[in-house]
Design an enzyme around this catalytic site. Sequence first.
Site, short mmCIF file in Angstrom:
data_model
loop_
_atom_site.label_atom_id
_atom_site.label_comp_id
_atom_site.label_asym_id
_atom_site.label_seq_id
_atom_site.Cartn_x
_atom_site.Cartn_y
_atom_site.Cartn_z
N THR A 57 0.87 -1.18 0.00
CA THR A 57 0.00 0.00 0.00
C THR A 57 0.90 1.23 0.00
OG1 THR A 57 -0.04 0.37 2.39
CG2 THR A 57 -1.56 -1.29 1.53
N CYS A 58 0.29 2.42 0.05
CA CYS A 58 1.13 3.62 0.06
C CYS A 58 1.92 3.72 1.37
CB CYS A 58 0.28 4.87 -0.15
SG CYS A 58 -1.08 5.04 1.01
N ARG A 60 2.99 0.79 3.31
CA ARG A 60 3.81 -0.38 3.68
C ARG A 60 3.92 -1.38 2.52
NH1 ARG A 60 2.51 -2.04 8.44
NH2 ARG A 60 1.08 -0.33 8.87
N GLU A 120 -8.58 0.60 5.38
CA GLU A 120 -8.29 0.30 3.97
C GLU A 120 -7.46 -0.98 3.83
OE1 GLU A 120 -9.09 1.94 1.02
OE2 GLU A 120 -10.49 3.08 2.25
N THR A 194 -7.73 8.95 -10.58
CA THR A 194 -9.03 8.63 -9.95
C THR A 194 -9.05 7.22 -9.37
OG1 THR A 194 -9.84 8.06 -12.15
CG2 THR A 194 -10.39 10.25 -11.34
N LYS A 196 -8.50 4.83 -5.74
CA LYS A 196 -9.30 4.87 -4.51
C LYS A 196 -9.11 6.17 -3.72
CE LYS A 196 -11.17 1.51 -1.44
NZ LYS A 196 -11.24 0.10 -1.12
N ILE A 197 -7.83 6.59 -3.55
CA ILE A 197 -7.57 7.82 -2.79
C ILE A 197 -8.12 9.02 -3.55
CG2 ILE A 197 -5.73 9.39 -1.97
CD1 ILE A 197 -4.17 6.98 -1.05
N GLY A 198 -7.93 9.03 -4.89
CA GLY A 198 -8.45 10.12 -5.73
C GLY A 198 -9.96 10.24 -5.62
#
Length: 418
Positions: A57-58, A60, A120, A194, A196-198
Amino acid sequence: MRDYHISKHNSFYAVGLSYKKADAEVRGKFSLDVPAIDHILGKAKEIGIDGLLAISTCNRTELYGFAQHPYQLIKLLCDETHGTVEEFQEVAYVYKNHDAISHMFKVGTGLDSQILGDFEIISQIKQGFYRSKKQEMANPFLERLCNAVIQASKRIKNETEISSGATSVAFASVKYILDNVDDISNKNILLFGTGKIGRNTCENLVKHSNNSHITLINRTREKAEDIAGKFHLTVKDYGDLQTEIRKADILVVATGAQLPTVSKALIYPKKPLLVLDLSVPKNVSDDVKELDNVTLVHLDQLSQITDETLTKRKEYVPKAEAIIEKVKKDFLKWLETRKFAPVINALKDKLNTMKTEEIDFQTKKIEGFDQLQAEIISDRIIQKITKQFANHLKSNEVDTDDSLELIQKVFQLELHSK
């Protein structure tokens, strides 16, 4: 807990790095996309690792698996990413057996997240397990462990308020904009990416900024149009990126690219421009900071935004930990049972062989011997003896490994591997 007896390797390891010691740049070097995860699983199978789960993920990148030595897992990761073993070892952690299990529970339930209670990660564990299963790298241990972590995560979500209040990277970015930009409803906002975070950022922007000047750009236009349609926003083509950046007051970058997608050359700041980079690896070049009118803020800085929401969440940590302990205890009980099941089964086989030999002998020796009655009594005695041994092995007071060894020695048992 020295040996799990459910893999040809003795130890279960968790190796990885996270936001705690590795900054965004280092995490970016070790991030894995889906093809890279599949490649690692394939390579692991080739070298004889028989259970592996990868998540990235962003915040880890981690590998959980059975190996003779954790270096096997570290090498798999470093061979597939842009980072070196030396760089990894500077920021890495390695957990073994019980500690590795505990670590996965902590990660999967949001207690180890950059923003406490951010759930998340559990979907990443589910996806990671799905990939492992697809590549035939998910053994019964991993399946049971992932299910236990998912169960703990659900219970914590339902039974505590650790994820209450809007706190996430997406919310933190919008909070930053609201706190630092005046007259937000009249500013031009450009969202590039666009994923998930977007998507979440977009939703939070619409909800909290009362702004209708939001433009979306994505490499695949259809994805941007899907989101824009929900919120009545403008969509522009990827080719218009430079033009749209020059019109923008705020640029939010949330692409999943492996290399920076926004460079100094793309920006021509005649007026102040706030750039938020919500991507790992970084998707905005560091040299953008050199431009006079530009303020560049990265995800790591945003995640340090603490407010009353996070303070409130901390109150629920003890309750969450108690839930984890309960679910983990059930998992470890199952694990112990798996550990001694082969010995108990071998003992049962041995006693059944003795029973058969003895009944055959008595049938020949005693006229009118009631074989059926003898079978019933013998089976009940065997059942009681094996249950007695199983209860002994389940007891917390005994050293399971020593007991298993003794039982095997006394009854001269041969264990059959499945």
